[in-house]
Structure formats: C-alpha cells, structure tokens
Design an enzyme around this catalytic site. Sequence first.
Site, PDB file in Angstrom:
ATOM      1  N   LYS A 172      49.460   5.452 -51.306  1.00 34.46           N
ATOM      2  CA  LYS A 172      49.960   4.698 -52.262  1.00 34.46           C
ATOM      3  C   LYS A 172      49.507   4.368 -54.328  1.00 34.46           C
ATOM      4  CE  LYS A 172      50.669   0.270 -52.819  1.00 34.46           C
ATOM      5  NZ  LYS A 172      50.456   0.468 -54.412  1.00 34.46           N
ATOM      6  N   GLY A 225      40.648  -0.782 -56.801  1.00 33.15           N
ATOM      7  CA  GLY A 225      41.155  -2.022 -57.574  1.00 33.15           C
ATOM      8  C   GLY A 225      40.377  -3.124 -57.544  1.00 33.15           C
ATOM      9  N   GLY A 230      40.601  -5.672 -52.779  1.00 33.49           N
ATOM     10  CA  GLY A 230      39.585  -5.517 -51.827  1.00 33.49           C
ATOM     11  C   GLY A 230      38.698  -6.075 -50.633  1.00 33.49           C
ATOM     12  N   GLU A 247      35.959   0.368 -54.522  1.00 35.64           N
ATOM     13  CA  GLU A 247      35.782   0.600 -55.453  1.00 35.64           C
ATOM     14  C   GLU A 247      36.377  -0.935 -56.749  1.00 35.64           C
ATOM     15  OE1 GLU A 247      33.687   2.557 -56.623  1.00 35.64           O
ATOM     16  OE2 GLU A 247      33.067   3.481 -55.003  1.00 35.64           O
ATOM     17  N   CYS A 281      37.042   0.438 -65.779  1.00 32.37           N
ATOM     18  CA  CYS A 281      35.782  -0.559 -64.502  1.00 32.37           C
ATOM     19  C   CYS A 281      34.879  -0.640 -64.966  1.00 32.37           C
ATOM     20  CB  CYS A 281      36.150  -0.168 -63.175  1.00 32.37           C
ATOM     21  SG  CYS A 281      35.944   1.829 -62.887  1.00 32.37           S
ATOM     22  N   GLU A 382      35.349 -10.536 -64.612  1.00 37.20           N
ATOM     23  CA  GLU A 382      36.625  -9.675 -65.373  1.00 37.20           C
ATOM     24  C   GLU A 382      37.057 -10.171 -66.156  1.00 37.20           C
ATOM     25  OE1 GLU A 382      37.906  -6.800 -62.832  1.00 37.20           O
ATOM     26  OE2 GLU A 382      36.649  -5.044 -63.958  1.00 37.20           O
TER      27      GLU A 382
HETATM   28  P1  NAD Z   1      44.538  -4.173 -58.123  1.00 35.76           P
HETATM   29  O1  NAD Z   1      43.889  -4.790 -57.231  1.00 35.76           O
HETATM   30  O2  NAD Z   1      46.086  -5.136 -58.246  1.00 35.76           O
HETATM   31  O3  NAD Z   1      46.029  -2.453 -57.734  1.00 35.76           O
HETATM   32  C1  NAD Z   1      45.274  -2.391 -57.014  1.00 35.76           C
HETATM   33  C2  NAD Z   1      45.444  -1.401 -55.726  1.00 35.76           C
HETATM   34  O4  NAD Z   1      46.080  -2.171 -54.351  1.00 35.76           O
HETATM   35  C3  NAD Z   1      47.962  -1.337 -55.977  1.00 35.76           C
HETATM   36  O5  NAD Z   1      47.879   0.134 -56.110  1.00 35.76           O
HETATM   37  C4  NAD Z   1      48.251  -2.168 -55.788  1.00 35.76           C
HETATM   38  O6  NAD Z   1      49.759  -2.419 -55.553  1.00 35.76           O
HETATM   39  C5  NAD Z   1      47.555  -2.132 -54.083  1.00 35.76           C
HETATM   40  N1  NAD Z   1      47.706  -3.675 -53.332  1.00 35.76           N
HETATM   41  C6  NAD Z   1      47.268  -4.495 -53.978  1.00 35.76           C
HETATM   42  N2  NAD Z   1      48.116  -6.134 -52.521  1.00 35.76           N
HETATM   43  C7  NAD Z   1      47.965  -5.594 -51.548  1.00 35.76           C
HETATM   44  C8  NAD Z   1      47.209  -5.173 -50.608  1.00 35.76           C
HETATM   45  N3  NAD Z   1      47.801  -6.475 -49.834  1.00 35.76           N
HETATM   46  N4  NAD Z   1      47.257  -4.569 -50.004  1.00 35.76           N
HETATM   47  C9  NAD Z   1      47.353  -3.079 -49.803  1.00 35.76           C
HETATM   48  N5  NAD Z   1      47.698  -2.735 -51.288  1.00 35.76           N
HETATM   49  C10 NAD Z   1      47.705  -4.096 -51.879  1.00 35.76           C
HETATM   50  O7  NAD Z   1      43.836  -3.505 -59.231  1.00 35.76           O
HETATM   51  P2  NAD Z   1      44.695  -2.990 -60.538  1.00 35.76           P
HETATM   52  O8  NAD Z   1      44.776  -4.273 -60.853  1.00 35.76           O
HETATM   53  O9  NAD Z   1      45.962  -2.296 -59.706  1.00 35.76           O
HETATM   54  O10 NAD Z   1      43.945  -2.715 -60.839  1.00 35.76           O
HETATM   55  C11 NAD Z   1      42.767  -2.696 -61.749  1.00 35.76           C
HETATM   56  C12 NAD Z   1      41.495  -3.421 -60.811  1.00 35.76           C
HETATM   57  O11 NAD Z   1      40.633  -1.889 -60.550  1.00 35.76           O
HETATM   58  C13 NAD Z   1      40.160  -3.785 -61.936  1.00 35.76           C
HETATM   59  O12 NAD Z   1      39.327  -4.952 -61.759  1.00 35.76           O
HETATM   60  C14 NAD Z   1      39.295  -2.269 -62.270  1.00 35.76           C
HETATM   61  O13 NAD Z   1      37.995  -3.115 -62.704  1.00 35.76           O
HETATM   62  C15 NAD Z   1      39.597  -2.047 -61.221  1.00 35.76           C
HETATM   63  N6  NAD Z   1      38.984  -0.527 -61.240  1.00 35.76           N
HETATM   64  C16 NAD Z   1      37.146   0.197 -60.043  1.00 35.76           C
HETATM   65  C17 NAD Z   1      37.746   1.306 -60.322  1.00 35.76           C
HETATM   66  C18 NAD Z   1      36.020   1.019 -59.727  1.00 35.76           C
HETATM   67  O14 NAD Z   1      36.195   2.677 -59.803  1.00 35.76           O
HETATM   68  N7  NAD Z   1      34.841   0.428 -59.052  1.00 35.76           N
HETATM   69  C19 NAD Z   1      37.264   1.682 -60.915  1.00 35.76           C
HETATM   70  C20 NAD Z   1      39.248   1.480 -62.064  1.00 35.76           C
HETATM   71  C21 NAD Z   1      39.343   0.224 -61.792  1.00 35.76           C
END
Ligand code: NAD
Length: 491
Positions: A172, A225, A230, A247, A281, A382
């Site tokens: 997803k 995310g 997370g 992550e 990230c 962040e």
């Molecule tokens: P997000 O947490 O909003 O979404 C990430 C994913 O999770 C999306 O596919 C979203 O649809 C899904 N999601 C949201 N709510 C959910 C739920 N209740 N249950 C299951 N899935 C759900 O993050 P974003 O805005 O897409 O990405 C940005 C974030 O990701 C930043 O905080 C960034 O630092 C982090 N990130 C971390 C890494 C790493 O490897 N540490 C790499 C890239 C991005």
Amino acid sequence: MELKNFIAGEWVAPAQARYVTKTNPATGATLAQVPLSDAADVDRAIAAAAAAFPAWRRVPAPKRGEILFRVGRRLEERKDDLARLMTAEMGKVLTEARGDVQEAIDMAYYMAGEGRRSFGYTTPSELTDKFAMAIRDPIGVAGIITPWNFPAAIPSWKMFPALVLGNTIVFKPATDTPLVAGEMVKILTECGVPAGVVNLVYGSGSEAGEAILGDPRVALVSFTGSVETGRHVAARAGEGLKRVSLELGGKNAVIVLDDADLDLAVDGIVWSAFGTTGQRCTACSRVLVQAGVYDALRDRLVARMKTLTLGDGLEPGTDVGPLINRAARDRVHEYVGIGRAEGAVVAAGGVPVEDGALSAGAFYAPTLLTEVTPAMRVAREEIFGPVLSMIRVQDLDEAIAINNDVIYGLSSSIFTRDVNHTFRAIRDLATGIVYVNAGTTGAEIHLPFGGTRGTGNGHREAGTAALDFFSEWKSVYVDFSGRLQRAQIDS
Ligand code: NAD
C-alpha cells in the site's frame, strides 16, 4: 485516468468507485484518479498473497533472485522515464529522481545476489553423530506501507528482500505517489513474479492501511512514515503479534567545528538540507556550529542559498522543487512562524513562493533560521521541508549532547579535520547513521539503514540487516547416531 489495484495477477477496479485526485505539485495539473480502496479490496489482496505463499516459498531462492536480476535490468532501461514520472508526481528534481530509481536498481541487484547467498550457518553439536544448522525461512504475507518521498527506493528496500526470501506481498503506497508504485509492480510482474505474489492496493492509511494492520493473515508489516503513524502501526500490529519494522522521522544535525573546511561544509549542508526540498527522512534540519565559525558559516550559507533556483523539477536548472502539496507548504510556513515567535531570526527565505510560473505549485523559499536554541520547537520537531536551523555551540561535547537530545536518532554528520574529534563523534553520536565530512544524506544500499530512539523500533533496512527482518530463523538438529541422545543430559 482511473488507476486500478493489482490483485492475484489482475488489474482490477476498487470495490467502491471512490477516488482521490492526484496532481503535480509543481504545476497543479491533474495526473490520475487514485482508488480509495476499502477493507473488501484489502481482503482480496491478502487472500491472494496468502494463497500464493505455499508455492512461492518453495521456488528455489536462486530462481527468485534471477527474477530480481531481470527487475534490475528493466529498471535500468526505464530509469529515465520512471524518474520523469516521479518528478511529475512528487516534485523532486530530475537528478534526484534518477538517484531514487538508481537506489532501486542497486537494491534489485544486491537482493538478487542474496538468492544464491542468504547464508545460514552450521555449528558443531554438543553430542556425537549429530549435526546442527540454522537456516532462514520465509515468514508469510508481508504488509508493505510506504510514504511518498522515495517512490521507487523505499518500496524496493522492502519488496526486494521480502521477495528473494520467499514472502508474498500486499503493498500500500502513499496516495500521493501512486504512479511510480504502479510501474514498480508492473515491472516485477513483467520480469516473472507469479500472480498473487505481489499485490498492490491503493488507498488511505485510515482505511486500506488499517485493514492490513488488523488482518491475522498478515505476518509482518514493514512501515515507513511519520512517528505519529508509526506509533499507531506498532500498537495495532502488536495486538496481532505481527513482526513490525518502523522507519520513522528524523531531526538530523550537521556539526561544524572551528577547524572545518567551510566551503565543503556549505556544499554538504545545502545538499542535505534543501535536496528533495528538505523532505528526506535524513534531511539536515539543524546545524550545530562552533562559535568561532558561526558568523562566517551563516554568511556563506545565505550567499549560497541565494543561488538556488526554485522551480519545476523537470526544468533544467531547477535546484529545489515544490513540496508534496500545499498543505505541507502551509505547515512549513507555520513552523517558520513558530520559530520567529520563539526568537529565531529568518536569515533567508521564510516565505511561500507563488510568482509567475510557480503560481499553481506548492513552493517555499529555502529558509535559514539563525540564533536558534536547542529548546525551541524548530530545533526539536521534524519540519519536513526546506528549513534549516543554526544553533551556536562552544565545543564538540556540547554539539554531541544537543544532537542526542531529540526524540529522533536517524542521521548525523560532522565537519572537522581533527582525527580525535572525528573518532569521538563516531563513538558518541547516538544515531543509526554517521557521516564524516559529508552531509546527513547519501546512504548506500549495502549498509544497514535506520535510526535510534523515536526513529524506529530497532530494525534496520538494506544490507544484510534486511534479511533478518524478512526471514525467520529455523534451527535444525540431525541425529545420525541411531540412538536417543539427550542434550544437556547425555555427555
Ligand atoms: P505518513 O505516516 O503520513 O504515511 C506513511 C504511510 O502510512 C502512507 O502510506 C499512509 O497512507 C500510511 N498510513 C497512515 N495512517 C495509517 C494507519 N492508520 N494505518 C496504516 N497505514 C497508515 O508519512 P508520510 O507523510 O507519507 O511520510 C513522511 C514521513 O516519513 C516523515 O516523517 C519522514 O521522516 C518519514 N520517512 C522515514 C524514512 C526512514 O527510513 N526513516 C524514510 C522516508 C520517510
């Protein structure tokens, strides 16, 4: 164009005709209608992945690896068109989009090799005529939930090790990056991944994501995310005793000591703070500068930032693209306001940009906040945008203490020419990744990737570390003595 889910080897419309419009963040142009799949769609995808698992786990790992070698070659052939698609859907400049696809190529070849490696080990038994070994087993259906900022790289870090080790997948992606996700799945299929082994379900986190987390047939969840999501993912997956890898975010710092090469530091800071418009990230969002070079570094940064061209990432000459959408841009601007109210000085940027050709996009001027102190929110939270905070420190110890005193622990870096400072920093910086004389970005796929504290839950992606997450250890004892031998009892 209405996109379709990919389930059991077929492109299928979602059960309910609900869609969200995907636009180009630089131009506002409509790109696609993305399905908002529901629990019924996810249920079918999980059923397909569960049904495909028994056969896929028995395909010899070298054969699974051969598919990934083909995937690597196909990604190489398509590198440029995938990069263009990526820039159109999420805004990063073309050079960086090519780098994102290159990471997927590198990961394909690396994990393809694991088809003939995936080493377990043998070890002597304590008993005579007995053989002992530990081997890797696949786990089952992997739920793969990804963000939008690395549309090719992040899915590849998760899907390729999962596949080579014999797991099946329900993927997803974020609704903001549906197009590259779809192409990745097409490529896997064209290169020989059988029906049901990889399934793609578009949809929101709150509906499609939740359905993955709550399903007992999903054995593991690999999530990248934000820290807020997370935390929730860990709790939901924990209820079902799923294996879960997280992550999450970062608040990555570059330390610049008095003895640093300042020109090199400026290169490293600008690349890691404003590349991908600060939406990595590992982006640098804090510079911890020793007092003796604070003013000089600030002036050089401001001068360099004036040369950055904001624009559509597909245009040659663009250095910094848009944010992912206007909501993200507005959140960045809010943070700059918070910084100002806390006493930070806006030394560059600090405004949304909507002039001329940029009028329909989500652009924000690369921003430098100076006179920031470690307690300010802009120094701790962040921001995920092109905003860099400069904090003055007296010495390396203070810099390390400030670096380590945030909830995140992904990446850090130090610019110095002193070998003693270098090794103290390597020892004491409490992050999963440390760079010396380079910015905070630039991970290579054959080393472990991930962070400490709130950046995750201790797992690592990439390198051989990824194999540990996507496989289960099985210890095997073979007794060829012909009699009952009891461990710990018979000597
Ligand atoms: P997000 O947490 O909003 O979404 C990430 C994913 O999770 C999306 O596919 C979203 O649809 C899904 N999601 C949201 N709510 C959910 C739920 N209740 N249950 C299951 N899935 C759900 O993050 P974003 O805005 O897409 O990405 C940005 C974030 O990701 C930043 O905080 C960034 O630092 C982090 N990130 C971390 C890494 C790493 O490897 N540490 C790499 C890239 C991005």
